[in-house]
Design a protein around this motif. Structure first.
Motif, PDB file in Angstrom:
ATOM      1  N   TRP A 211      43.513  39.381  48.956  1.00 18.72           N
ATOM      2  CA  TRP A 211      42.540  38.634  48.144  1.00 18.72           C
ATOM      3  C   TRP A 211      41.134  39.253  48.131  1.00 18.72           C
ATOM      4  CZ3 TRP A 211      44.934  36.924  52.611  1.00 18.72           C
ATOM      5  CH2 TRP A 211      44.140  36.893  53.765  1.00 18.72           C
ATOM      6  N   ASN A 212      40.908  40.291  48.890  1.00 19.68           N
ATOM      7  CA  ASN A 212      39.575  40.890  48.956  1.00 19.68           C
ATOM      8  C   ASN A 212      39.273  41.729  47.711  1.00 19.68           C
ATOM      9  OD1 ASN A 212      38.697  40.007  51.642  1.00 19.68           O
ATOM     10  ND2 ASN A 212      40.415  41.241  52.381  1.00 19.68           N
ATOM     11  N   ASN A 213      37.984  41.788  47.345  1.00 23.63           N
ATOM     12  CA  ASN A 213      37.516  42.597  46.206  1.00 23.63           C
ATOM     13  C   ASN A 213      38.284  42.280  44.917  1.00 23.63           C
ATOM     14  OD1 ASN A 213      35.705  44.096  47.917  1.00 23.63           O
ATOM     15  ND2 ASN A 213      37.481  45.274  48.622  1.00 23.63           N
ATOM     16  N   MET A 214      38.535  41.005  44.700  1.00 21.80           N
ATOM     17  CA  MET A 214      39.400  40.608  43.590  1.00 21.80           C
ATOM     18  C   MET A 214      38.846  41.033  42.229  1.00 21.80           C
ATOM     19  SD  MET A 214      42.235  39.300  42.681  1.00 21.80           S
ATOM     20  CE  MET A 214      42.755  38.714  44.295  1.00 21.80           C
ATOM     21  N   GLN A 215      37.574  40.794  41.983  1.00 23.49           N
ATOM     22  CA  GLN A 215      37.016  41.130  40.677  1.00 23.49           C
ATOM     23  C   GLN A 215      37.115  42.629  40.399  1.00 23.49           C
ATOM     24  OE1 GLN A 215      33.052  39.660  39.951  1.00 23.49           O
ATOM     25  NE2 GLN A 215      32.878  40.693  37.986  1.00 23.49           N
ATOM     26  N   TYR A 216      36.842  43.428  41.416  1.00 23.88           N
ATOM     27  CA  TYR A 216      36.920  44.885  41.265  1.00 23.88           C
ATOM     28  C   TYR A 216      38.351  45.316  40.937  1.00 23.88           C
ATOM     29  CZ  TYR A 216      36.695  49.840  42.586  1.00 23.88           C
ATOM     30  OH  TYR A 216      36.781  51.214  42.595  1.00 23.88           O
ATOM     31  N   LYS A 217      39.319  44.729  41.625  1.00 23.79           N
ATOM     32  CA  LYS A 217      40.725  45.074  41.380  1.00 23.79           C
ATOM     33  C   LYS A 217      41.157  44.662  39.975  1.00 23.79           C
ATOM     34  CE  LYS A 217      42.059  44.519  46.243  1.00 23.79           C
ATOM     35  NZ  LYS A 217      42.816  43.673  47.200  1.00 23.79           N
ATOM     36  N   LEU A 218      40.704  43.496  39.547  1.00 25.63           N
ATOM     37  CA  LEU A 218      41.051  43.037  38.202  1.00 25.63           C
ATOM     38  C   LEU A 218      40.466  43.961  37.138  1.00 25.63           C
ATOM     39  CD1 LEU A 218      40.559  39.170  38.630  1.00 25.63           C
ATOM     40  CD2 LEU A 218      42.733  40.390  38.388  1.00 25.63           C
ATOM     41  N   GLU A 219      39.252  44.432  37.377  1.00 26.91           N
ATOM     42  CA  GLU A 219      38.631  45.366  36.434  1.00 26.91           C
ATOM     43  C   GLU A 219      39.428  46.664  36.352  1.00 26.91           C
ATOM     44  OE1 GLU A 219      34.636  45.933  37.680  1.00 26.91           O
ATOM     45  OE2 GLU A 219      33.936  43.987  36.955  1.00 26.91           O
ATOM     46  N   LEU A 220      39.845  47.177  37.509  1.00 21.70           N
ATOM     47  CA  LEU A 220      40.636  48.407  37.527  1.00 21.70           C
ATOM     48  C   LEU A 220      41.941  48.225  36.754  1.00 21.70           C
ATOM     49  CD1 LEU A 220      40.233  49.532  41.274  1.00 21.70           C
ATOM     50  CD2 LEU A 220      39.211  50.613  39.255  1.00 21.70           C
ATOM     51  N   ALA A 221      42.610  47.095  36.999  1.00 25.15           N
ATOM     52  CA  ALA A 221      43.885  46.833  36.323  1.00 25.15           C
ATOM     53  C   ALA A 221      43.685  46.668  34.824  1.00 25.15           C
ATOM     54  CB  ALA A 221      44.532  45.584  36.911  1.00 25.15           C
ATOM     55  N   TYR A 222      42.619  45.976  34.451  1.00 22.11           N
ATOM     56  CA  TYR A 222      42.362  45.718  33.031  1.00 22.11           C
ATOM     57  C   TYR A 222      42.145  47.021  32.266  1.00 22.11           C
ATOM     58  CZ  TYR A 222      39.978  44.084  28.823  1.00 22.11           C
ATOM     59  OH  TYR A 222      39.614  43.858  27.521  1.00 22.11           O
ATOM     60  N   TYR A 223      41.306  47.895  32.799  1.00 23.18           N
ATOM     61  CA  TYR A 223      41.018  49.146  32.097  1.00 23.18           C
ATOM     62  C   TYR A 223      42.219  50.089  32.110  1.00 23.18           C
ATOM     63  CZ  TYR A 223      36.209  47.707  31.541  1.00 23.18           C
ATOM     64  OH  TYR A 223      35.087  47.021  31.160  1.00 23.18           O
ATOM     65  N   ALA A 224      43.058  49.966  33.138  1.00 27.53           N
ATOM     66  CA  ALA A 224      44.286  50.765  33.152  1.00 27.53           C
ATOM     67  C   ALA A 224      45.228  50.312  32.042  1.00 27.53           C
ATOM     68  CB  ALA A 224      44.972  50.641  34.508  1.00 27.53           C
ATOM     69  N   MET A 225      45.324  49.001  31.840  1.00 25.43           N
ATOM     70  CA  MET A 225      46.205  48.478  30.788  1.00 25.43           C
ATOM     71  C   MET A 225      45.696  48.823  29.390  1.00 25.43           C
ATOM     72  SD  MET A 225      47.561  44.761  32.127  1.00 25.43           S
ATOM     73  CE  MET A 225      45.947  44.123  32.563  1.00 25.43           C
ATOM     74  N   LYS A 226      44.399  49.066  29.272  1.00 25.58           N
ATOM     75  CA  LYS A 226      43.832  49.433  27.974  1.00 25.58           C
ATOM     76  C   LYS A 226      44.101  50.899  27.622  1.00 25.58           C
ATOM     77  CE  LYS A 226      41.171  47.075  25.953  1.00 25.58           C
ATOM     78  NZ  LYS A 226      41.361  46.142  24.817  1.00 25.58           N
ATOM     79  N   ASN A 227      44.641  51.634  28.569  1.00 27.95           N
ATOM     80  CA  ASN A 227      44.942  53.052  28.334  1.00 27.95           C
ATOM     81  C   ASN A 227      46.031  53.179  27.266  1.00 27.95           C
ATOM     82  OD1 ASN A 227      45.842  55.746  28.476  1.00 27.95           O
ATOM     83  ND2 ASN A 227      45.322  55.880  30.648  1.00 27.95           N
ATOM     84  N   PRO A 228      45.761  53.898  26.178  1.00 25.13           N
ATOM     85  CA  PRO A 228      46.754  54.041  25.098  1.00 25.13           C
ATOM     86  C   PRO A 228      48.087  54.613  25.575  1.00 25.13           C
ATOM     87  CG  PRO A 228      44.611  54.847  24.390  1.00 25.13           C
ATOM     88  CD  PRO A 228      44.498  54.585  25.859  1.00 25.13           C
ATOM     89  N   ALA A 229      48.061  55.364  26.667  1.00 23.97           N
ATOM     90  CA  ALA A 229      49.293  55.975  27.166  1.00 23.97           C
ATOM     91  C   ALA A 229      50.293  54.933  27.659  1.00 23.97           C
ATOM     92  CB  ALA A 229      48.965  56.957  28.294  1.00 23.97           C
ATOM     93  N   LEU A 230      49.810  53.710  27.935  1.00 32.09           N
ATOM     94  CA  LEU A 230      50.701  52.662  28.441  1.00 32.09           C
ATOM     95  C   LEU A 230      51.146  51.693  27.348  1.00 32.09           C
ATOM     96  CD1 LEU A 230      49.037  51.725  31.867  1.00 32.09           C
ATOM     97  CD2 LEU A 230      50.942  53.279  31.430  1.00 32.09           C
ATOM     98  N   ASN A 231      50.739  51.938  26.119  1.00 34.35           N
ATOM     99  CA  ASN A 231      51.127  51.048  25.022  1.00 34.35           C
ATOM    100  C   ASN A 231      52.645  50.959  24.891  1.00 34.35           C
ATOM    101  OD1 ASN A 231      48.505  50.492  24.381  1.00 34.35           O
ATOM    102  ND2 ASN A 231      48.389  51.888  22.629  1.00 34.35           N
ATOM    103  N   GLY A 232      53.144  49.732  24.908  1.00 34.50           N
ATOM    104  CA  GLY A 232      54.574  49.513  24.735  1.00 34.50           C
ATOM    105  C   GLY A 232      55.404  49.759  25.970  1.00 34.50           C
ATOM    106  N   LYS A 233      54.774  50.143  27.063  1.00 34.44           N
ATOM    107  CA  LYS A 233      55.521  50.428  28.284  1.00 34.44           C
ATOM    108  C   LYS A 233      55.505  49.229  29.228  1.00 34.44           C
ATOM    109  CE  LYS A 233      54.881  55.446  28.355  1.00 34.44           C
ATOM    110  NZ  LYS A 233      54.434  56.606  29.169  1.00 34.44           N
ATOM    111  N   THR A 234      56.564  49.105  29.987  1.00 33.53           N
ATOM    112  CA  THR A 234      56.619  48.103  31.048  1.00 33.53           C
ATOM    113  C   THR A 234      56.908  48.816  32.355  1.00 33.53           C
ATOM    114  OG1 THR A 234      58.990  47.718  30.668  1.00 33.53           O
ATOM    115  CG2 THR A 234      57.431  46.268  29.529  1.00 33.53           C
TER     116      THR A 234
END
Length: 256
Positions: A211-234
């Motif tokens: 649970w530590n550094n939650m906001q920072y981790k969420l930001e990292l995950a969010y910007y990673a998901m915005k990466n076009p290379a991950l579009n349509g991937k699971t």
């Protein structure tokens, strides 16, 4: 011994003062009766402020003050009645002469949902149960998983005495404070509070550790998901807060 002139005048003055005081008391008493009996001070309007979940009609019904004398209402009792609604956190009541009462409420902040049998329960930011809903609401709230729930008890924690799970839950539920995260996350799993798992609406799994550094981790995950290379991937995103990296892995399919 006969009274002197000065003593007699003093006695007369005291009697006059006492008489005047009695008249004032009687006048105030009559005035009070008029105030309490006249319809001029009967409550005709109830204003409700800051209600977004609970309807005005329900608050007015719980307050039950229309037609009452504005000076005789019991603010403590009214507050208790309104607080019986599971969504109400705080109540402030103000008189507005001659015939209006203003009710200012603060509602509980619903952060997530947990499944119980065939229903769902709203959960606030402290991890407490609020109210049962019969179907999954279309309100972009994450589903809480990894918690065993036996029964519904209003205002009771869904976690119990597991402090680590409670810390994990309260921390990860802050994601609903951010619209960009809230609309992406379908569920959160805290079965292991040191290895929290999020699942997006597109079935991407995100491992964020504890649970530590939650906001920072969420930001990292969010910007990673915005990466076009991950579009349509699971698959799986592993968030490494220590060095600020996110690793994508294709999820292995186990053979039956």
């Amino acid at each position: 011994m006969p009274m002197t002139k000065d003593k007699l005048e003093t006695k007369i003055t005291r009697r006059k003062s006492s008489f005047r005081f009695s008249l004032i008391i009687i006048f105030l008493g009559i005035l009070a009766v008029i105030f309490l009996k006249t319809s001029f001070f009967e409550i005709k309007n109830v204003e409700v402020k800051n209600n977004y979940i609970v309807s005005k009609d329900e608050i007015v019904t719980l307050a039950n003050v229309r037609g009452e004398n504005i000076f005789l209402i019991n603010k403590k009792k009214i507050t208790e009645n309104i607080a019986n609604n599971p969504y109400v956190k705080e109540v402030k009541i103000q008189r507005s002469l001659p015939d209006e009462v203003i009710i200012d409420i603060k509602e509980k902040d619903i952060k997530g949902l947990i499944k119980l049998k065939n229903s769902f329960i709203n959960v606030d930011g402290e991890g407490n149960m609020i109210q049962i809903v019969n179907q999954f609401p279309n309100c972009k709230l994450p589903l809480i998983e990894g918690v065993k729930l036996e029964e519904y008890e209003p205002n009771k924690s869904i976690i119990g005495r597991d402090e680590n799970k409670l810390k994990a839950l309260k921390s990860v539920l802050t994601l609903t404070d951010y619209k960009e995260y809230k609309k992406l996350i379908y569920s959160i799993n805290i079965s292991d509070p040191f290895n929290i798992k999020l699942t997006t609406i597109n079935k991407m799994e995100i491992y964020i550790g504890d649970w530590n550094n939650m906001q920072y981790k969420l930001e990292l995950a969010y910007y990673a998901m915005k990466n076009p290379a991950l579009n349509g991937k699971t698959g799986v995103l592993e968030v490494m807060a220590e060095d600020g990296t996110v690793i994508f892995k294709t999820k292995e399919v186990k053979n039956k």
